[in-house]
Motif scaffolding. Structure first.
Motif, PDB file in Angstrom:
ATOM      1  N   LEU A   1      -7.774   3.677   1.117  1.00 44.19           N
ATOM      2  CA  LEU A   1      -6.143   3.298   1.232  1.00 44.19           C
ATOM      3  C   LEU A   1      -5.431   2.522   1.891  1.00 44.19           C
ATOM      4  N   PHE A   2      -6.606   2.939   3.187  1.00 39.78           N
ATOM      5  CA  PHE A   2      -6.258   2.414   4.315  1.00 39.78           C
ATOM      6  C   PHE A   2      -7.068   1.164   4.918  1.00 39.78           C
ATOM      7  N   ALA A   3      -7.515   0.336   3.635  1.00 31.91           N
ATOM      8  CA  ALA A   3      -8.025  -0.872   4.329  1.00 31.91           C
ATOM      9  C   ALA A   3      -7.000  -1.604   4.790  1.00 31.91           C
ATOM     10  N   ARG A   4      -5.769  -1.334   3.819  1.00 34.93           N
ATOM     11  CA  ARG A   4      -4.940  -2.691   3.856  1.00 34.93           C
ATOM     12  C   ARG A   4      -4.550  -2.259   5.776  1.00 34.93           C
TER      13      ARG A   4
ATOM     14  N   ALA B   1      -1.764  -6.047  12.419  1.00 35.67           N
ATOM     15  CA  ALA B   1      -3.649  -5.817  12.262  1.00 35.67           C
ATOM     16  C   ALA B   1      -3.851  -7.641  11.149  1.00 35.67           C
ATOM     17  N   HIS B   2      -4.876  -8.202  11.520  1.00 35.11           N
ATOM     18  CA  HIS B   2      -5.186  -8.572  10.944  1.00 35.11           C
ATOM     19  C   HIS B   2      -6.394  -8.281   9.824  1.00 35.11           C
ATOM     20  N   THR B   3      -6.976  -7.072   9.424  1.00 35.02           N
ATOM     21  CA  THR B   3      -7.483  -6.199   9.169  1.00 35.02           C
ATOM     22  C   THR B   3      -6.911  -5.289   8.732  1.00 35.02           C
ATOM     23  N   GLY B   4      -7.865  -4.138   7.935  1.00 34.49           N
ATOM     24  CA  GLY B   4      -7.595  -2.589   7.921  1.00 34.49           C
ATOM     25  C   GLY B   4      -7.646  -1.668   8.991  1.00 34.49           C
TER      26      GLY B   4
ATOM     27  N   ALA C   1     -10.793  12.806   6.272  1.00 36.51           N
ATOM     28  CA  ALA C   1      -9.942  11.634   6.351  1.00 36.51           C
ATOM     29  C   ALA C   1     -10.883  10.593   5.736  1.00 36.51           C
ATOM     30  N   ARG C   2     -11.929  10.305   5.560  1.00 36.67           N
ATOM     31  CA  ARG C   2     -12.760   9.183   4.994  1.00 36.67           C
ATOM     32  C   ARG C   2     -12.895   8.861   3.876  1.00 36.67           C
ATOM     33  N   TYR C   3     -12.235   9.685   3.048  1.00 38.74           N
ATOM     34  CA  TYR C   3     -12.141   9.817   1.512  1.00 38.74           C
ATOM     35  C   TYR C   3     -11.245   9.128   1.511  1.00 38.74           C
TER      36      TYR C   3
END
Length: 202
Positions: free
Chosen positions: A175-178, A96-99, A169-171
């Motif tokens: 972490l999942f920005a990568r 993926a290009h972004t997270g 899960a939004r919190y």
């Protein structure tokens, strides 16, 4: 001190619901994407409440008397879960290009999301065995007076768990920005799904 039927129902319900599985993995992913979360949580909670109510009402004995229903549900559930697992592994292998943005861009619309939530809720025979059969049999031992309160406790546990998983899960979003984190999550989900499909067929 003896626990109330509500607490006993909530405890047993939580012990059955809070486990890594296809449904929980799907709710977590949707929560991380913030995509159709109320819809997914609503389907999971409504499905559990419906099946718990059926179990408390005595439907567990009917399910046990229809072994063909368990067989059909098992094969359908295994096929769908295997497909979902392979799809997750394909996402994990596709860079993926972004997270979150890339994952969100590939996310399904409300219709496919609804169908997936319904399938993961009602095509899993473990759901029927846990809610209708197991919870129903335990509720029967509570007696006519306490069984409804026992069922309400189990339903409350389901509501609390899926709401926390989906909306909380939004919190974990930072972490999942990568992209790597998403690929690891999808890989783990895919392996869990395939393992579940294998266990169903076994």
């Amino acid at each position: 001190m003896e626990l109330s039927p509500f607490i006993r129902g909530a405890g047993l319900g939580a012990s059955l619901i809070v486990a890594i599985g296809a449904q929980n993995a799907f709710v977590l992913r949707q929560g991380l994407l913030r995509a159709h979360v109320p819809l997914v949580v609503g389907v999971c909670v409504a499905g559990d409440v419906l099946l718990i109510a059926a179990g408390v009402a005595g439907m567990g004995r009917l399910v046990e008397s229809l072994p063909w229903l368990v067989v059909v549900t098992t094969w359908c559930g295994a096929a769908y879960v295997a497909w979902f697992g392979l799809t997750s592994l394909a996402r994990a292998l596709r860079p993926a290009h972004t997270g979150l943005e890339a994952a969100g861009g590939r996310e399904a619309g409300a219709g496919p999301t609804l169908r997936t939530a319904l399938a993961l809720t009602f095509l899993n025979p473990h759901v029927y065995l846990d809610t209708v059969v197991l919870l129903g049999s335990v509720a029967a031992r509570e007696g006519e007076r306490d069984a409804p309160l026992f069922g309400v406790g189990a339903a409350a546990a389901s509501c609390a768990w899926f709401s926390s998983l989906g909306f909380g899960a939004r919190y974990l979003a930072p972490l999942f920005a990568r992209p790597l984190a998403w690929r690891l999550l999808d890989g783990a989900i895919g392996l869990v799904m395939l393992a579940l499909a294998g266990s169903l067929l076994a």
